[in-house]
Design a protein around this motif. Structure first.
Motif: not given
Length: 108
Positions: A16-18, A23-25, A78-79, A83-84
């Motif tokens: 799921f990293t890619q 989303f982190m950014q 958060i949602e 699962d990632k």
């Protein structure tokens, strides 16, 4: 009253990293655009493990932090992560960032 300082360590499942990275950014950018009371809210990525992300946070009060957690972008983030991720750990201190790469937020 003292500031609230902590680091959130997030280990993303490799598959799921890619997907999670942008989303982190986005979370970083939206917090800077719409939240008040943060003194520091920086996103880092581990230079040796692309699946590890770190939010280094400092808030001026517990109230500001709680307001942040009530914002729609925080709840959605958060949602989305549910699962990632392999793990999310909160460390009640700033960490050494010498082995990390600072990530700039997306222009959204």
């Amino acid at each position: 009253m003292s500031n609230i300082v902590f680091t959130v360590k997030i280990k993303v499942k490799e598959e799921f990293t890619q997907i999670v990275d942008p989303f982190m950014q986005a979370m970083h950018k939206l917090t800077h655009d719409f939240d008040e009371g943060f003194i520091q809210y920086d996103l880092y990525k581990d230079k040796e493990d692309e699946n590890k992300f770190y939010f280094i946070e400092e808030w001026d009060s517990e109230e500001s932090l709680e307001k942040h957690k009530q914002k729609e972008h925080y709840k959605s983030f958060i949602e989305f992560l549910d699962d990632k991720v392999e793990s999310i750990d909160k460390v009640l201190e700033k960490i050494d960032t010498s082995s990390l790469e600072k990530v700039e937020s997306l222009n959204i």
